[in-house]
Design a protein around this motif. Structure first.
Motif, short mmCIF file in Angstrom:
data_model
loop_
_atom_site.label_atom_id
_atom_site.label_comp_id
_atom_site.label_asym_id
_atom_site.label_seq_id
_atom_site.Cartn_x
_atom_site.Cartn_y
_atom_site.Cartn_z
N UNK A 78 0.82 -1.20 0.00
CA UNK A 78 0.00 0.00 0.00
C UNK A 78 0.86 1.25 0.00
N UNK A 79 0.64 2.13 0.99
CA UNK A 79 1.38 3.39 1.07
C UNK A 79 1.82 3.64 2.50
N UNK A 119 2.32 0.24 3.50
CA UNK A 119 3.51 -0.07 2.70
C UNK A 119 4.39 -1.04 3.49
N UNK A 120 5.00 -1.97 2.79
CA UNK A 120 5.86 -2.97 3.44
C UNK A 120 7.27 -2.41 3.58
N UNK A 121 7.76 -2.31 4.83
CA UNK A 121 9.08 -1.78 5.10
C UNK A 121 10.03 -2.90 5.54
N UNK A 168 4.89 -2.05 13.82
CA UNK A 168 4.53 -2.59 12.52
C UNK A 168 5.55 -2.25 11.45
N UNK A 169 5.72 -3.18 10.50
CA UNK A 169 6.49 -2.94 9.28
C UNK A 169 5.57 -2.85 8.07
N UNK A 170 4.25 -2.77 8.32
CA UNK A 170 3.31 -2.83 7.22
C UNK A 170 3.16 -4.26 6.72
N UNK A 171 2.57 -4.41 5.56
CA UNK A 171 2.31 -5.75 5.04
C UNK A 171 2.27 -5.69 3.52
N UNK A 172 2.08 -6.85 2.92
CA UNK A 172 2.04 -6.95 1.46
C UNK A 172 0.78 -7.69 1.02
N UNK A 199 5.21 -0.66 -5.66
CA UNK A 199 6.00 -0.87 -4.45
C UNK A 199 6.37 0.49 -3.87
N UNK A 200 5.77 0.85 -2.76
CA UNK A 200 6.15 2.11 -2.11
C UNK A 200 7.22 1.89 -1.05
#
Length: 531
Positions: free
Chosen positions: A288-289, A295-297, A307-311, A336-337
Motif C-alpha cells: 500500500x502506502x 507499505x511494506x518496510x 509494525x512494518x506494514x504488510x504486502x 512498491x512504495x
C-alpha cells in the motif's frame, strides 16, 4: 522536390530527444508521421500550397509527453466527484462537499477525492454534511477513505464485519465501533459498493473529457496502471469512433484473488495492437502506502514501531503469478512504495529470470518511495525499470505531510531517491499517478528540478532538465517497447508533438511550472491549440 507536408512547425527550439540530432529548428509532418527534422531551410522544402505553417517563435518543441504511470478511467470518473485537493481543514472539506452537493442535487450518495491525511479524524465530521445518505471521501493516493455513519451502517461494518481483502484495516475505537477511516481496498470495498459505477455512456463522456485535458497538458501517451478487458474495450470503442487522441497502454490488473486461469483475459488483451489502444502488460500491487502504514518496510515505521506494514502478495505467490505472466511474454509492473516491497519484487524478478530464463522483459517497479541501499544496484543487474513520480515527494518539512514522519529521519537519504536510482544505472521513467497527483508534466518537472533536502547534510536528489525530459519522452517510449515509434522528434516516427509557450532551456527552474503547451499534435493532427 519532396511530397508536400501537411504541417510545418518552424522557428522552434526543438529538443528532439534523438541522440543523433539533439536539436533542430523545424519539423515537417505528413499524415501521421514526421517526415522532416532540421533547419528552417531544410523543412521549407516540404512546403506546398496546402501546408499549414506554424511559427514557434523560438519556443520549445518536444516529443509529446508520455505519462508512464496514470489511472485513466478511475481518474476520469473522479472528475465527477467533489475535488478536495485544496482543503486544509475539516471545515474546508465540509464546504467543498456542500458546494458539490448543491451543484449536483438529487444524487443518492456523495463522494469526494483528493483529501490530504490528518484532516478528517471522525465520521461525525462527515455526518455534519450528510447524515441520511452515504458519504465517502478518498485520500489523494486512493489508499485510505473516510465514510460517514450512514455509509458504514449500510455497508454492515459500523459495529462489525471484517475487511474483504489482505493488508486492509477498518479502523475502530476502543468500543469496536468504526471511526470512519478505511485503509486499503479490502476495507473500502463494502462502502464503495453503495455507489454504483457510472453507465458506460457516462464513463465514455468522462474519459473523453479527461483525454481533452491531458492533450491540453501536452500528454499524448499514457501507461495506464490498472485495467481489464472491459476497460480496454471502452477505449477501443472510442478509438473505432475516432474519439481517442491519446495512446493508452493497458495492463491486466492481477489481484491477490486472481487465478492462473484468469490470466486468459491478459492474453486476450495482449492481442490488442491498435494505433491508440493496446495491451501486453500485467500490473501487481505489492503493498500500500506509508501514509496508511500499509507499505511494506524492511524495518518498523519510525512513528509506529509495532509494525512494518504488510504486502498483498507473499514472495511465492508473486513468483507464481508474475512468473506465469512472464512466460506469456507480458511486461510486469509492480506497485512498491516501501523498501520491503521493492526488495520482494526484485527477489521475485530474480527468481523469475532463473526459472524462465532471461529475455528483453523490461519489467518495472512503480513508485519506489523508499529503497534500501543494498537494493540500488539490483535494478541495473536485473534490468528492471524504475518508474518514479517526482510530484509524489513532499517538497519540504513544512508541507503538512505525514510521509516524512512515517519513514523517519534515518530513511530520508533514500526517500524518493531519483538521483541515486539513476546513478546506479537504472532505467528511469517519470509519470504522475493521476489522480494521485496532477497529470501536468510541468509540475512533475518542477518537482524534479527544485527538490531540496529535507534536512542539513541530506543528499540532494534533484535532477536536471536533461535528466528529466527523457523520462517523459524517449525513455518512456522505450519502457513500453515503442522506442522505434515515438518518444523522439525523428523522421519516420509518429507525429506526436507538443509546442510550449517558452524556451524551456532559458526558463528559470522555479518558473518551469508556469510554462504551458500552446499546441499538441497527436498522430499528425492538432488536438489542442494553434487556433
Amino acid at each position: 522536390m519532396p511530397q508536400p507536408a501537411d504541417l510545418i512547425i518552424s522557428n522552434a527550439r526543438v529538443l528532439t530527444q534523438d541522440l543523433l540530432l539533439p536539436r533542430a529548428a523545424a519539423v515537417a509532418v505528413r499524415g501521421t508521421r514526421i517526415v522532416g527534422v532540421g533547419s528552417v531551410e531544410d523543412c521549407a522544402e516540404f512546403k506546398g500550397p496546402a501546408t499549414r505553417m506554424v511559427d514557434a517563435q523560438q519556443c520549445t518543441l518536444l516529443p509529446g509527453f508520455i505519462d508512464s504511470h496514470l489511472h485513466l478511467l478511475s481518474g476520469a470518473i473522479g472528475l465527477g466527484h467533489a475535488q478536495l485537493q485544496e482543503a486544509g481543514s475539516a471545515a474546508d472539506v465540509q464546504r467543498l462537499l456542500r458546494e458539490h452537493d448543491h451543484a449536483h442535487a438529487g444524487q443518492p450518495g456523495l463522494r469526494g477525492l483528493g483529501l490530504r491525511y490528518n484532516i478528517i479524524s471522525q465520521r461525525a465530521q462527515l455526518d455534519a454534511v450528510a447524515a441520511d445518505r452515504p458519504l465517502l471521501v478518498t485520500a489523494y493516493d486512493g489508499h485510505t477513505a473516510w465514510a460517514n455513519t450512514c455509509a458504514l451502517q449500510q455497508a454492515g461494518i459500523l459495529n462489525g464485519g471484517e475487511p474483504t481483502g489482505p493488508n486492509s484495516v477498518i479502523v475502530r475505537d476502543a468500543a469496536g465501533v468504526a471511526t470512519g477511516e478505511l485503509r486499503e481496498a479490502g476495507a473500502m470495498e463494502p462502502v464503495r459498493k453503495l455507489f454504483p459505477d457510472p453507465s458506460t455512456a457516462r464513463q465514455r463522456q468522462l474519459v473523453q473529457h479527461a483525454v481533452q485535458l491531458l492533450n491540453a497538458a501536452g500528454v499524448t501517451s499514457v501507461h495506464n496502471m490498472d485495467g481489464d478487458l472491459e476497460q480496454m474495450q471502452l477505449y477501443q470503442a472510442m478509438e473505432q469512433a475516432h474519439e481517442m487522441s491519446l495512446r493508452v497502454y493497458v495492463p491486466y490488473h492481477v489481484t491477490p484473488a486472481a487465478t492462473l486461469e484468469m490470466l486468459a483475459e491478459a492474453a486476450e488483451m495482449q492481442s490488442v495492437r491498435g494505433a491508440f489502444v493496446r495491451g501486453g502488460a500485467a500490473k501487481f500491487f505489492m503493498d500500500g502506502v506509508l501514509e496508511s502504514y500499509t507499505a511494506l518496510l524492511v524495518t518498523p515505521y519510525a512513528d509506529a514501531l509495532h509494525t512494518r506494514g504488510d504486502a498483498l502478495f507473499s514472495l511465492d505467490h508473486f513468483i507464481r503469478m508474475a512468473g506465469a505472466c512472464d512466460r506469456m511474454g507480458l511486461q510486469v509492473a509492480v506497485h512498491c512504495c516501501g523498501d520491503g516491497a521493492v526488495r520482494r519484487a526484485l527477489d521475485g524478478f530474480a527468481e523469475m529470470r532463473r526459472l524462465n530464463g532471461p529475455r528483453d522483459s523490461r519489467h518495472r517497479i512503480e513508485h519506489i518511495e523508499l529503497i534500501a541501499p543494498s537494493d540500488l544496484q539490483r535494478f541495473r543487474k536485473l534490468d528492471v525499470i524504475a518508474s518514479m513520480q517526482t510530484a509524489h515527494c513532499p517538497p519540504d518539512m513544512l508541507a503538512n505531510d505525514v510521509w516524512p514522519a512515517r519513514a523517519g529521519h534515518d530513511r530520508w537519504p533514500l526517500s524518493f531517491a531519483w538521483r541515486a536510482v539513476r546513478t546506479c544505472g537504472a532505467h528511469f521513467v517519470n509519470g504522475s499517478d493521476w489522480s494521485v497527483a496532477s497529470f501536468n508534466p510541468m509540475l512533475g518537472l518542477d518537482a524534479g528540478l527544485n527538490r531540496m533536502p529535507w534536512a542539513p547534510g541530506q543528499p540532494n536528489d534533484h535532477l536536471t532538465l536533461y535528466q528529466l525530459l527523457p523520462g517523459y519522452t524517449r525513455d518512456a517510449a522505450w519502457a513500453e517497447f515503442k522506442e522505434h515509434e515515438k518518444g523522439r522528434v525523428c523522421s519516420g516516427l509518429l507525429a506526436d508533438l507538443v509546442l510550449l509557450d517558452a524556451d524551456l532551456e532559458q526558463t528559470a527552474p522555479e518558473l518551469v511550472k508556469n510554462v504551458r503547451p500552446v499546441m499538441t499534435v497527436v498522430d499528425g493532427r492538432i488536438v489542442h491549440g494553434a487556433g
